[in-house]
Design an enzyme around this catalytic site. Structure first.
Site, mmCIF file in Angstrom:
data_model
loop_
_atom_site.group_PDB
_atom_site.id
_atom_site.type_symbol
_atom_site.label_atom_id
_atom_site.label_comp_id
_atom_site.label_asym_id
_atom_site.label_seq_id
_atom_site.Cartn_x
_atom_site.Cartn_y
_atom_site.Cartn_z
ATOM 1 N N ILE A 155 8.474 54.137 93.537
ATOM 2 C CA ILE A 155 8.366 55.586 93.306
ATOM 3 C C ILE A 155 8.344 55.905 91.806
ATOM 4 O O ILE A 155 7.530 56.711 91.339
ATOM 5 C CB ILE A 155 9.534 56.322 94.009
ATOM 6 C CG1 ILE A 155 9.435 56.131 95.523
ATOM 7 C CG2 ILE A 155 9.530 57.809 93.657
ATOM 8 C CD1 ILE A 155 10.665 56.547 96.303
ATOM 9 N N ASP A 175 14.921 50.055 83.289
ATOM 10 C CA ASP A 175 15.078 49.338 84.553
ATOM 11 C C ASP A 175 15.627 47.960 84.205
ATOM 12 O O ASP A 175 15.098 47.298 83.304
ATOM 13 C CB ASP A 175 13.712 49.211 85.261
ATOM 14 C CG ASP A 175 13.845 48.777 86.713
ATOM 15 O OD1 ASP A 175 14.511 47.763 86.980
ATOM 16 O OD2 ASP A 175 13.273 49.457 87.585
ATOM 17 N N PRO A 207 18.057 53.013 92.886
ATOM 18 C CA PRO A 207 18.868 53.135 94.101
ATOM 19 C C PRO A 207 20.306 53.493 93.742
ATOM 20 O O PRO A 207 20.705 53.352 92.572
ATOM 21 C CB PRO A 207 18.798 51.726 94.699
ATOM 22 C CG PRO A 207 18.510 50.821 93.548
ATOM 23 C CD PRO A 207 17.742 51.617 92.544
ATOM 24 N N THR A 233 15.444 62.731 92.547
ATOM 25 C CA THR A 233 14.952 62.596 93.930
ATOM 26 C C THR A 233 15.376 61.248 94.499
ATOM 27 O O THR A 233 14.825 60.804 95.494
ATOM 28 C CB THR A 233 13.409 62.727 94.014
ATOM 29 O OG1 THR A 233 12.822 61.716 93.195
ATOM 30 C CG2 THR A 233 12.923 64.087 93.560
ATOM 31 N N SER A 234 16.355 60.580 93.843
ATOM 32 C CA SER A 234 16.739 59.239 94.332
ATOM 33 C C SER A 234 17.891 59.342 95.327
ATOM 34 O O SER A 234 17.656 59.475 96.527
ATOM 35 C CB SER A 234 17.058 58.309 93.162
ATOM 36 O OG SER A 234 18.183 58.756 92.432
ATOM 37 N N ARG A 235 19.118 59.334 94.846
ATOM 38 C CA ARG A 235 20.279 59.538 95.713
ATOM 39 C C ARG A 235 21.281 60.384 94.947
ATOM 40 O O ARG A 235 21.456 60.209 93.730
ATOM 41 C CB ARG A 235 20.924 58.203 96.113
ATOM 42 C CG ARG A 235 20.210 57.451 97.212
ATOM 43 C CD ARG A 235 20.314 58.156 98.583
ATOM 44 N NE ARG A 235 19.623 57.427 99.640
ATOM 45 C CZ ARG A 235 18.367 57.644 100.027
ATOM 46 N NH1 ARG A 235 17.641 58.582 99.442
ATOM 47 N NH2 ARG A 235 17.827 56.947 101.017
ATOM 48 N N ASP A 259 16.590 66.873 94.769
ATOM 49 C CA ASP A 259 16.211 66.756 96.178
ATOM 50 C C ASP A 259 17.344 66.093 96.951
ATOM 51 O O ASP A 259 17.248 65.930 98.170
ATOM 52 C CB ASP A 259 14.919 65.938 96.316
ATOM 53 C CG ASP A 259 14.392 65.939 97.747
ATOM 54 O OD1 ASP A 259 14.231 67.042 98.304
ATOM 55 O OD2 ASP A 259 14.182 64.845 98.320
ATOM 56 N N GLU A 264 25.629 65.608 100.349
ATOM 57 C CA GLU A 264 24.605 66.290 101.149
ATOM 58 C C GLU A 264 24.762 66.099 102.661
ATOM 59 O O GLU A 264 24.247 66.897 103.448
ATOM 60 C CB GLU A 264 23.197 65.826 100.733
ATOM 61 C CG GLU A 264 22.853 64.404 101.138
ATOM 62 C CD GLU A 264 21.442 63.982 100.718
ATOM 63 O OE1 GLU A 264 21.088 64.163 99.538
ATOM 64 O OE2 GLU A 264 20.695 63.483 101.587
ATOM 65 N N HIS A 296 16.470 67.268 100.496
ATOM 66 C CA HIS A 296 16.023 65.901 100.837
ATOM 67 C C HIS A 296 14.692 65.931 101.608
ATOM 68 O O HIS A 296 14.581 65.383 102.700
ATOM 69 C CB HIS A 296 17.106 65.160 101.635
ATOM 70 C CG HIS A 296 17.019 63.664 101.459
ATOM 71 N ND1 HIS A 296 18.128 62.860 101.348
ATOM 72 C CD2 HIS A 296 15.964 62.824 101.372
ATOM 73 C CE1 HIS A 296 17.758 61.601 101.205
ATOM 74 N NE2 HIS A 296 16.430 61.560 101.216
HETATM 75 P P1 NAD Z 1 12.393 50.362 94.612
HETATM 76 O O1 NAD Z 1 13.368 49.386 95.159
HETATM 77 O O2 NAD Z 1 10.942 50.075 94.707
HETATM 78 O O3 NAD Z 1 12.735 50.653 93.076
HETATM 79 C C1 NAD Z 1 14.019 50.845 92.587
HETATM 80 C C2 NAD Z 1 14.023 50.401 91.131
HETATM 81 O O4 NAD Z 1 15.278 50.751 90.577
HETATM 82 C C3 NAD Z 1 13.832 48.875 90.962
HETATM 83 O O5 NAD Z 1 12.785 48.613 90.050
HETATM 84 C C4 NAD Z 1 15.175 48.427 90.433
HETATM 85 O O6 NAD Z 1 15.083 47.314 89.535
HETATM 86 C C5 NAD Z 1 15.642 49.690 89.701
HETATM 87 N N1 NAD Z 1 17.073 49.699 89.433
HETATM 88 C C6 NAD Z 1 18.069 49.026 90.054
HETATM 89 N N2 NAD Z 1 19.233 49.245 89.423
HETATM 90 C C7 NAD Z 1 18.968 50.054 88.369
HETATM 91 C C8 NAD Z 1 19.763 50.604 87.338
HETATM 92 N N3 NAD Z 1 21.067 50.327 87.228
HETATM 93 N N4 NAD Z 1 19.156 51.399 86.422
HETATM 94 C C9 NAD Z 1 17.824 51.644 86.487
HETATM 95 N N5 NAD Z 1 17.025 51.137 87.449
HETATM 96 C C10 NAD Z 1 17.587 50.358 88.376
HETATM 97 O O7 NAD Z 1 12.750 51.741 95.341
HETATM 98 P P2 NAD Z 1 11.803 53.019 95.483
HETATM 99 O O8 NAD Z 1 11.021 52.907 96.756
HETATM 100 O O9 NAD Z 1 11.101 53.284 94.216
HETATM 101 O O10 NAD Z 1 12.914 54.145 95.757
HETATM 102 C C11 NAD Z 1 13.852 54.502 94.748
HETATM 103 C C12 NAD Z 1 14.964 55.300 95.383
HETATM 104 O O11 NAD Z 1 14.451 56.561 95.804
HETATM 105 C C13 NAD Z 1 15.512 54.661 96.663
HETATM 106 O O12 NAD Z 1 16.576 53.771 96.389
HETATM 107 C C14 NAD Z 1 15.978 55.836 97.473
HETATM 108 O O13 NAD Z 1 17.364 55.995 97.298
HETATM 109 C C15 NAD Z 1 15.239 57.035 96.880
HETATM 110 N N6 NAD Z 1 14.350 57.678 97.848
HETATM 111 C C16 NAD Z 1 14.465 59.019 98.018
HETATM 112 C C17 NAD Z 1 13.627 59.664 98.927
HETATM 113 C C18 NAD Z 1 13.699 61.157 99.131
HETATM 114 O O14 NAD Z 1 13.154 61.663 100.126
HETATM 115 N N7 NAD Z 1 14.317 61.915 98.244
HETATM 116 C C19 NAD Z 1 12.697 58.934 99.654
HETATM 117 C C20 NAD Z 1 12.596 57.558 99.421
HETATM 118 C C21 NAD Z 1 13.425 56.931 98.522
#
Ligand code: NAD
Length: 334
Positions: A155, A175, A207, A233-235, A259, A264, A296
């Site tokens: 993402i 990252d 994550p 939009t992550s967690r 988001d 939540e 979300h």
């Molecule tokens: P992904 O696993 O492809 O990418 C996550 C990235 O974060 C990886 O490159 C990883 O190396 C990096 N990371 C790990 N620890 C880190 C840190 N301490 N600092 C910085 N970066 C770090 O995951 P993705 O598919 O890109 O999704 C990312 C997050 O988005 C998911 O973990 C999920 O929680 C969230 N998400 C939210 C929604 C939503 O509807 N809001 C939907 C899907 C995913």
């Protein structure tokens, strides 16, 4: 396979039922979340299908195992709500859907940035009320601004590309596992202090882990540019909400787009329009005119929902047929 589907809203039921025409599983939908009080409902099921707001802690995992459930299939990417050690201890296979549509979440992220910058949320209400003035709606050109992307996985990378190629933003990223490939797409990796101190907009795509819990706290906010725009939009737990409220009050944070929210689970996906919400921290967030919150919904596109439903059921079929899943989708193998 007989599957108990938790947190099953009508739209989940619609997409899963549609996808299941190909797989023929027995799907039983429960609108309630899966948690310690509802886990008793899984009697007679081989698998449970859960979502990001279900609580699969050690107690729940133990109960699932006692009741004969061998598989947990998450219909989402994040799995911070699952005790994976417990899953291993109780011999439960956990699946998730890692890549259903990074575009859905990345595009929503950019939507939040645009809406906050150009104040669409305010403009919409004004025009509806017959007020066509522009005071207070001043935005800035995104072109040439610096965006800090934290987490350049699926993402984060799509978000970086949209902002760089589409808007002409300079992208700084952090990252722990940087990708050389993304450097070629205009992403420059820096350490967190440099990202914090240079970014006009910071967007979170990592994550939720022990390392990222409250990554955005008072100390991080102190290092940011005055008036920074922060998007998550992550967690929810990646942000310390109370710190962010302090940042909004001092105007260090100029705009906040969320988001996700750390508490939540008891709020999002439900309707409190007649009763009001009891979470005072969340209620305080809602009072700021420069805060835009969606519940979300970043994943919520037609394409993502189809992919989620198809992948979830296809994973379960593969396990049932003893084919096993690909490395991508298997978190814990029994
Ligand atoms: P992904 O696993 O492809 O990418 C996550 C990235 O974060 C990886 O490159 C990883 O190396 C990096 N990371 C790990 N620890 C880190 C840190 N301490 N600092 C910085 N970066 C770090 O995951 P993705 O598919 O890109 O999704 C990312 C997050 O988005 C998911 O973990 C999920 O929680 C969230 N998400 C939210 C929604 C939503 O509807 N809001 C939907 C899907 C995913």
């Amino acid at each position: 396979m007989k599957i108990a589907v938790f947190s099953a809203k009508p739209y989940d039921q619609q997409f899963l039922t549609q996808a299941n025409q190909k797989f023929g599983h027995q799907l039983h939908f429960f609108e309630t979340h899966l948690h310690e009080q509802t886990v008793e409902m899984v009697d007679g099921f081989e698998a449970v299908c859960a979502f990001s707001n279900d609580n699969l802690n050690r107690f729940v995992m133990k109960k699932l195992a006692e009741k004969g459930v061998r598989i947990v299939a998450l219909r989402c990417a994040g799995y911070n709500n699952v005790d994976l050690d417990a899953a291993k201890d109780f011999d439960i296979t956990v699946l998730h859907v890692p890549a259903y549509s990074p575009y859905a979440v990345a595009e929503h992220t950019v939507g939040l940035i645009l809406a906050l910058n150009r104040k669409f949320h305010k403009a919409y209400n004004r025009v509806k009320e017959g007020n066509f003035t522009l005071d207070g709606l001043l935005g800035f050109d995104l072109h040439g601004k610096t965006v800090g992307v934290i987490g350049t996985g699926r993402i984060g990378c799509v978000t970086a590309q949209i902002l760089n190629k589409g808007f002409g933003c300079r992208v700084l990223a952090f990252d722990p596992s940087p990708s050389i490939m993304y450097e070629e797409h205009g992403v420059h990796y820096v350490d967190l202090p440099e990202l914090f101190s240079h970014a006009d907009i910071i967007t979170l795509h990592c994550p939720l882990t022990l390392q990222t819990h409250h990554l955005i706290n008072d100390e991080a906010i102190d290092q940011m540019k005055p008036g920074v725009m922060l998007i998550n939009t992550s967690r929810g737990g990646v942000i310390d909400t109370k710190s962010v409220i302090r940042g909004l009050k001092t105007k260090k944070i100029g705009a906040l787009g969320l988001d996700v929210y750390e508490e939540e689970t008891d709020i999002f996906f439900e309707d409190f329009s007649n009763t009001g919400i009891s979470d005072d921290v969340f209620a305080r967030l809602l009072t700021f005119p420069n805060v835009l919150i969606t519940a979300h919904q970043a994943f919520f596109t037609q394409e993502a929902m189809q992919n989620i439903a198809y992948s979830t059921l296809s994973n379960l079929t593969e396990i049932e047929q003893g084919i096993g899943c690909t490395d991508q989708i298997l978190l814990v193998s029994t």
